[in-house]
Design a protein around this motif. Structure first.
Motif, PDB file in Angstrom:
ATOM      1  N   LEU A 156       0.827  -1.208   0.000  1.00  0.00           N
ATOM      2  CA  LEU A 156       0.000   0.000   0.000  1.00  0.00           C
ATOM      3  C   LEU A 156       0.863   1.262   0.000  1.00  0.00           C
ATOM      4  CD1 LEU A 156      -2.896   1.375   0.793  1.00  0.00           C
ATOM      5  CD2 LEU A 156      -2.011   1.232   3.114  1.00  0.00           C
ATOM      6  N   LEU A 157       1.901   1.256   0.863  1.00  0.00           N
ATOM      7  CA  LEU A 157       2.717   2.466   1.018  1.00  0.00           C
ATOM      8  C   LEU A 157       3.675   2.660  -0.155  1.00  0.00           C
ATOM      9  CD1 LEU A 157       3.398   2.284   4.867  1.00  0.00           C
ATOM     10  CD2 LEU A 157       1.679   3.649   3.660  1.00  0.00           C
ATOM     11  N   LEU A 158       4.045   1.565  -0.827  1.00  0.00           N
ATOM     12  CA  LEU A 158       4.867   1.726  -2.031  1.00  0.00           C
ATOM     13  C   LEU A 158       4.039   2.416  -3.115  1.00  0.00           C
ATOM     14  CD1 LEU A 158       6.756  -1.714  -2.175  1.00  0.00           C
ATOM     15  CD2 LEU A 158       7.798   0.550  -1.858  1.00  0.00           C
ATOM     16  N   ASN A 159       2.737   2.130  -3.137  1.00  0.00           N
ATOM     17  CA  ASN A 159       1.847   2.729  -4.129  1.00  0.00           C
ATOM     18  C   ASN A 159       1.450   4.156  -3.771  1.00  0.00           C
ATOM     19  OD1 ASN A 159       1.230   0.943  -6.354  1.00  0.00           O
ATOM     20  ND2 ASN A 159       0.597  -0.467  -4.737  1.00  0.00           N
ATOM     21  N   GLU A 160       1.231   4.401  -2.481  1.00  0.00           N
ATOM     22  CA  GLU A 160       0.812   5.747  -2.072  1.00  0.00           C
ATOM     23  C   GLU A 160       1.477   6.133  -0.753  1.00  0.00           C
ATOM     24  OE1 GLU A 160      -3.216   6.638  -0.924  1.00  0.00           O
ATOM     25  OE2 GLU A 160      -3.039   8.644  -1.787  1.00  0.00           O
ATOM     26  N   PRO A 161       2.699   6.677  -0.853  1.00  0.00           N
ATOM     27  CA  PRO A 161       3.455   6.961   0.382  1.00  0.00           C
ATOM     28  C   PRO A 161       2.733   7.898   1.337  1.00  0.00           C
ATOM     29  CG  PRO A 161       4.875   7.137  -1.561  1.00  0.00           C
ATOM     30  CD  PRO A 161       3.477   6.950  -2.071  1.00  0.00           C
ATOM     31  N   ASP A 162       1.910   8.822   0.827  1.00  0.00           N
ATOM     32  CA  ASP A 162       1.232   9.755   1.736  1.00  0.00           C
ATOM     33  C   ASP A 162       0.031   9.128   2.444  1.00  0.00           C
ATOM     34  OD1 ASP A 162       2.974  11.749   1.208  1.00  0.00           O
ATOM     35  OD2 ASP A 162       1.610  12.963  -0.017  1.00  0.00           O
ATOM     36  N   SER A 163      -0.230   7.869   2.172  1.00  0.00           N
ATOM     37  CA  SER A 163      -1.420   7.236   2.734  1.00  0.00           C
ATOM     38  C   SER A 163      -1.450   7.319   4.262  1.00  0.00           C
ATOM     39  CB  SER A 163      -1.461   5.756   2.320  1.00  0.00           C
ATOM     40  OG  SER A 163      -2.596   5.146   2.881  1.00  0.00           O
ATOM     41  N   LYS A 164      -2.668   7.405   4.789  1.00  0.00           N
ATOM     42  CA  LYS A 164      -2.873   7.373   6.239  1.00  0.00           C
ATOM     43  C   LYS A 164      -3.411   6.012   6.666  1.00  0.00           C
ATOM     44  CE  LYS A 164      -5.855  10.827   5.807  1.00  0.00           C
ATOM     45  NZ  LYS A 164      -5.878  10.999   4.342  1.00  0.00           N
ATOM     46  N   ARG A 165      -3.456   5.076   5.681  1.00  0.00           N
ATOM     47  CA  ARG A 165      -4.090   3.774   5.950  1.00  0.00           C
ATOM     48  C   ARG A 165      -3.097   2.664   6.293  1.00  0.00           C
ATOM     49  NH1 ARG A 165      -8.674   3.510   1.158  1.00  0.00           N
ATOM     50  NH2 ARG A 165      -9.746   5.423   1.799  1.00  0.00           N
ATOM     51  N   GLY A 166      -1.836   3.018   6.454  1.00  0.00           N
ATOM     52  CA  GLY A 166      -0.833   1.979   6.722  1.00  0.00           C
ATOM     53  C   GLY A 166      -0.857   1.540   8.174  1.00  0.00           C
ATOM     54  N   TYR A 167      -2.003   1.110   8.646  1.00  0.00           N
ATOM     55  CA  TYR A 167      -2.190   0.744  10.053  1.00  0.00           C
ATOM     56  C   TYR A 167      -2.200  -0.770  10.207  1.00  0.00           C
ATOM     57  CZ  TYR A 167      -3.571   1.269  14.890  1.00  0.00           C
ATOM     58  OH  TYR A 167      -3.569   1.240  16.267  1.00  0.00           O
TER      59      TYR A 167
END
Ligand SMILES: O=c1ccn([C@H]2C[C@H](O)[C@@H](COP(=O)(O)O)O2)c(=O)[nH]1
Length: 341
Positions: free
Chosen positions: A127-138
């Motif tokens: 997920l974070l490789l695709n969208e580093p600004d994500s807030k969903r990496g929980y």
């Protein structure tokens, strides 16, 4: 300031929380028979999460256990066989004598959830490789089904870990429902910051800050004498020992963890014995060689009836790890004839 107070190493945060609970406890609790002084809703931030070991002689932190638990987590394990060798007290938390439950955080994070091929950790990395600004990496750890068994000796204290890549660095925020400040906090921060550093490597990022929030922060009354001694030491020593902890090598991946664990098992089961030269020949990065050295020293302590451990291994050990080993086990501070050096 509304962000958590900042410290340069875990030792500062640990001491500040011990002082807070000693001097300004808000509650006295007796959950499951454990009498404790408690403060609710506290947190801190570490600017350099690598500085994850405290150098306090009275606390006697155990670096062998810290690395063993970290590897046990990173490998997604929950067997008592491995972790019980390093922490016999964890045996009491297992209901079947074979596995750990809620506290096997690595099993929740790093082994594929039922019906899926990917672990939570791998999903979040993707997920974070695709969208580093994500807030969903929980990465949630505490499970609602744990509420069903009121007699369970082992309910996850870790609610979850939140990975946040920002400006080329990987930050982590940890949420704990409960933390024993004297016994649990140090090993939790050690392992979770190691998971953070491992995640940063997998994402190709620098290591950012580590922020730790606790719902119930407490010190058990039975530990209050030791806490007092730790605080006295911190208040009276001329200067805190300073042993900067090195960076995890960028080559570290799942296969590295599996490789270190092969040696760990051989040493735990006393099938092999190593000197420093053997360990240098294993094909591991010097960082991970240090961990195998700790496991070999622990093998000597557990399996050999030795008056003193191999001095060549102690000489090859990182000075901070050596400082801790000498304080934790007198046999590491003894001359070859068993007398104190
Ligand atoms: O990773 C962990 C696991 C456990 N504990 C401590 C917190 C509590 O003192 C105790 C768990 O007791 P209950 O809250 O489950 O009763 O263990 C930690 O500090 N960290």
């Amino acid at each position: 300031m509304l962000t958590a107070p900042t410290f340069s190493s875990v030792e500062g945060a640990y001491l500040a929380l011990l002082r807070l609970t000693t001097e300004e406890a808000e509650h006295h609790i007796a959950a499951r028979g454990n009498e404790a002084r408690e403060v609710i809703g506290v947190g801190f931030r570490l600017t350099d999460p690598r500085q994850r070991l405290p150098y306090l002689a009275e606390r006697k932190a155990n670096p062998v256990f810290q690395f063993a638990e970290t590897l046990w987590y990173l490998a997604g394990r929950r067997d008592l066989e491995m972790i019980g060798y390093y922490a016999p007290s964890m045996r009491a938390s297992s209901t079947d004598g074979i596995r750990l439950g809620g506290s096997a955080y690595g099993h929740t994070l790093f082994s594929p959830a039922s019906g899926t091929k990917q672990s939570q950790f791998d999903q979040v990395v993707e997920l974070l490789l695709n969208e580093p600004d994500s807030k969903r990496g929980y990465l949630p750890v505490f499970k609602s089904k744990e509420l069903a068994d009121r007699e369970s000796p082992d309910v996850a204290c870790l609610a979850g870990l939140h990975l946040l890549p920002r400006d080329g660095q990987l930050h982590m925020v940890c949420n704990m429902r409960a933390n024993d400040l004297d016994c649990g906090l140090l090993s939790d921060v050690f392992s979770f910051t190691m998971i953070q550093e491992y995640a940063a490597i997998q994402l190709g990022l620098e290591l950012g800050t580590y922020t730790h929030f606790i719902g119930s922060a407490h010190v058990n009354d039975r530990d209050s004498e030791r806490v007092k001694r730790v605080l006295d030491e911190a208040n009276s020593r001329p200067a805190a020992p300073d042993f900067p902890f090195p960076a995890m090598p960028e080559s570290t991946e799942g296969a590295t963890i599996a490789h270190v664990l092969q040696h760990e098992e051989a040493l735990r089961t006393n099938q092999l014995r190593y000197n420093a030269e053997h360990i240098h020949g294993l094909g591991l990065d010097p960082y991970w060689e240090q961990v195998v050295m700790l496991f070999e020293l622990y093998r000597q302590i557990q399996h050999d009836q030795t008056a003193a451990v191999d001095p060549g291994l102690l000489d090859a050990l990182h000075p901070g790890l050596r400082w801790l080993m000498e304080r934790k086990w007198p046999v590491c501070a003894a001359a070859p004839d068993g007398s104190l050096r």
